[in-house]
Design an enzyme around this catalytic site. Structure first.
Site, mmCIF file in Angstrom:
data_model
loop_
_atom_site.group_PDB
_atom_site.id
_atom_site.type_symbol
_atom_site.label_atom_id
_atom_site.label_comp_id
_atom_site.label_asym_id
_atom_site.label_seq_id
_atom_site.Cartn_x
_atom_site.Cartn_y
_atom_site.Cartn_z
ATOM 1 N N ASP A 81 -5.711 6.558 8.826
ATOM 2 C CA ASP A 81 -5.286 7.645 7.548
ATOM 3 C C ASP A 81 -6.320 7.596 6.474
ATOM 4 O O ASP A 81 -7.354 6.810 6.410
ATOM 5 C CB ASP A 81 -4.328 7.310 6.998
ATOM 6 N N GLU A 146 -2.319 3.262 5.484
ATOM 7 C CA GLU A 146 -2.723 2.341 4.630
ATOM 8 C C GLU A 146 -3.031 2.935 2.969
ATOM 9 O O GLU A 146 -2.853 2.436 2.096
ATOM 10 C CB GLU A 146 -4.121 1.714 4.929
#
Length: 400
Positions: A81, A146
């Site tokens: 991400d 994350e």
């Protein structure tokens, strides 16, 4: 787009970045899974797709079998991400992976950390082509979530039976770019808290001087927190041997409350982002905050929106065989390194909390620090050099 030598590896990086055009940087979706599956297939590596929390947050795991698979394994972790962009602030399309005439690849995630995730692949491709097979099994883990805490990714992955069966002995993960000639290696992280204080007080008409109001308590608490913050600013300024990861940071990030301008509110809320230095006793620090709340007049509730536990740093001495191999490899390459506490928070905290040593390292130097910033870029030659660095590191640690 200018062509560079060894453009095949650069192309993989650009494809990884361009893949985010499809998924609009919001979720690790099927497009990303398929991209990684293609990479695994081209390397001849078996691949698993897991869903530790839900189908919107898959984890991809590639396996490079070692000659002695009974030994503890190595994981090469990266997150898929990225943070959002303000496209109007970029001079290049944030998901176009434009390569300019000076060899800079502009893209969201170019430093954080799509570079690392694909440099692992480039290094393994080169090692396999040379006939190398590691002694220990190596797993490449690509995890989601994350950037917003890892609760839907690594935090749950390390708790799973699947992860336990990997028998992990050591983890690689991300670091931060360096603006000078050095490279930073991170062996620990500060303890992250997001603390909301719910401050109750006497309510009434705005024309009165009521006792024990929420505003008075807020004033007291904010002053105490800012005085502590200033002590850390002073310490950082006066000691040239430490950096931001060695002090406790306190920042007021949100204020909420009130109903209208002439009403003294019964409740005010303030949120602090707190990153506690590894040398600070977290229990004693919480006790100090509670004492300040009592001194302010009471009626203050501590609501931890995030309260990570203290996690032991990875040992950087002879007792850690992985560290010894990692450092020796860096020294043999001739890289000038600094060993630091990571100032932010990465997935390594969950791995360390599971009792597994982890080091954060991104082979990026002489590069402006632009992660989460506009016009994030990485030079193509820096990217390609990082593959060479990982070839040395991965082979050294996997054969320890």
């Amino acid at each position: 787009m200018r062509k560079l030598k060894f453009s095949a590896n650069t192309c993989v990086f650009q494809q990884c970045i361009q893949m985010w055009i499809t998924i609009k940087c919001l979720r690790f979706t099927a497009a990303c899974v398929e991209f990684l599956k293609r990479q695994a297939d081209s390397l001849g590596l078996p691949v698993d797709v897991l869903y530790p929390v839900n189908e919107s947050n898959p984890v991809v795991v590639m396996k490079w079998l070692g000659k002695e698979p009974e030994l503890p394994s190595i994981i090469l972790n990266s997150h898929t991400d990225v943070v959002p962009v303000f496209a109007d602030k970029w001079t290049h399309g944030p998901f176009s992976a434009d390569l300019d005439d000076e060899g800079r690849i502009y893209a969201r995630g170019s430093q954080d950390m799509k570079c690392v995730g694909t440099q692992y692949l480039g290094a393994i491709r080169a090692l396999k082509a040379s006939g190398f097979q590691p002694k220990r099994t190596v797993y490449l883990t690509y995890v989601p979530d994350e950037e917003v805490g890892g609760h839907l990714g690594m935090r749950e992955l390390v708790k799973s039976d699947y992860f336990k069966k990997l028998n992990v002995g050591f983890s690689f993960d991300e670091g931060i770019s360096s603006e000078d000639e050095t490279y930073a290696v991170y062996y620990a992280e500060r303890t992250l808290w997001h603390l909301k204080l719910k401050i109750s007080g006497t309510a009434g008409h705005g024309s009165l001087l009521l006792p024990n109001t929420a505003g008075e308590k807020l004033h007291y608490i904010v002053n105490k927190m800012m005085e502590f913050r200033e002590s850390q600013v002073k310490r950082l300024k006066e000691d040239s041997n430490i950096d931001i990861g060695d002090v406790t940071t306190v920042n007021l990030t949100q204020l909420r409350g009130g109903v209208q301008s002439n009403v003294v509110p019964p409740l005010l809320e303030v949120v602090f982002d707190i990153r506690i230095a590894i040398t600070v006793d977290v229990d004693a620090f919480e006790k100090q905050i509670r004492e300040w709340c009592a001194e302010a007049g009471g009626g203050i509730e501590l609501d931890f929106e995030m309260k990570n536990p203290y996690v032991e740093p990875t040992k950087t001495d002879e007792s850690n065989i992985y560290w010894v191999a990692f450092k020796k490899a860096l020294d043999e390459i001739g890289l000038k390194t600094r060993y630091r506490v990571f100032p932010g928070a990465t997935d390594s905290r969950y791995v360390r909390h599971a009792g597994i040593p982890a080091l954060g390292f991104s082979p990026i130097n002489k590069t402006p620090l632009l992660l989460h910033d506009h016009d994030e870029f990485l030079r193509a030659d820096t990217y390609l050099n990082g593959i060479e660095v990982y070839k040395k590191l991965i082979s050294a640690v996997a054969n320890v």
